[in-house]
Design an enzyme around this catalytic site. Structure first.
Site, PDB file in Angstrom:
ATOM      1  CG  HIS A  17       7.165   7.167  -4.422  1.00 60.44           C
ATOM      2  ND1 HIS A  17       7.900   8.318  -4.242  1.00 60.44           N
ATOM      3  CD2 HIS A  17       7.932   6.350  -5.179  1.00 60.44           C
ATOM      4  CE1 HIS A  17       9.066   8.196  -4.858  1.00 60.44           C
ATOM      5  NE2 HIS A  17       9.116   7.018  -5.434  1.00 60.44           N
ATOM      6  CE  LYS A  41      18.257   7.178  -7.351  1.00 59.64           C
ATOM      7  NZ  LYS A  41      16.809   6.952  -7.184  1.00 59.64           N
ATOM      8  NE  ARG A  92       9.302   6.370 -12.813  1.00 55.98           N
ATOM      9  CZ  ARG A  92      10.419   7.031 -12.662  1.00 55.98           C
ATOM     10  NH1 ARG A  92      10.388   8.305 -12.347  1.00 55.98           N
ATOM     11  NH2 ARG A  92      11.582   6.429 -12.815  1.00 55.98           N
ATOM     12  CB  SER A 130      12.630  11.650  -5.646  1.00 54.80           C
ATOM     13  OG  SER A 130      11.722  10.655  -5.259  1.00 54.80           O
TER      14      SER A 130
END
Ligand code: COA
Length: 156
Positions: A17, A41, A92, A130
């Site tokens: 990030h 989440k 990504r 993460s």
């Protein structure tokens, strides 16, 4: 003045990030890192903890022209309120594309005046997420090289 919002869960922020943030700062006059809520989440850290870790990481890296905030609501609404008509996202792998395409469409449907800008992750950070950081850490793998010190010290 070109202001952009970089939204994400940042649970926690990673070097991936931070790489995107640094590169965004070479284009925009100011970037607001926004801890936003993804209702799908559960989350490891509280919003306050995430904001604090990001603020500390920015200080560590001596980055200027960055603000950190949190918001419960649509990121396009936040961007409009803060005169920041650009949203930054990192990409990504191909697998990110489908998800980002969906967020892009939803954001555009909600507010067509906000433009989204994408940065490709560098090879060395393209595998980081993460939750992967947390999984490695829980399995006793040292993640020192993948996260800023502010995150590392809390994991410890
Ligand atoms: N380096 C490291 N990790 C990266 C990365 C990079 N360059 N780019 C993406 N990731 C990872 C993140 O770590 C995260 O990993 P995780 O799934 O293990 O947590 C994952 O990719 C994607 O996370 P993030 O970019 O934080 O997106 P998100 O899906 O968690 O949240 C929000 C997206 C919060 C921006 C979005 O849900 C949102 O805007 N919510 C507010 C409501 C809204 O406006 N919704 C959109 C329209 S309906």
């Amino acid at each position: 003045m070109k202001i952009a919002v970089y939204p994400g869960s940042f649970d926690p922020i990673t070097n991936g990030h931070l790489d995107i943030l640094k590169r965004a700062l070479s284009i925009f006059d100011k970037v607001i890192v926004l801890v936003a809520i993804n209702p799908d989440k559960k989350g490891t850290f509280t919003t306050e903890e995430r904001v604090l870790m990001i603020k500390e990481a920015i200080k560590e890296m001596k980055l200027e022209n960055v603000e950190v905030d949190s918001y419960h609501g649509l990121t396009v609404d936040y961007a409009t309120k803060h005169h920041a008509p650009y949203l930054i996202r990192g990409l990504r792998a191909v697998s990110d594309f489908e998800y980002e395409f969906q967020i892009h469409s939803a954001n555009k449907f909600a507010n067509d005046n906000v433009e989204m800008v994408y940065f490709m992750a560098k090879n060395e950070t393209s595998f980081i997420s993460s939750s992967m950081i947390m999984e490695l850490h829980h399995n006793h793998v040292d993640v020192k090289d993948l996260v800023p010190h502010s995150v590392y010290k809390r994991l410890k």
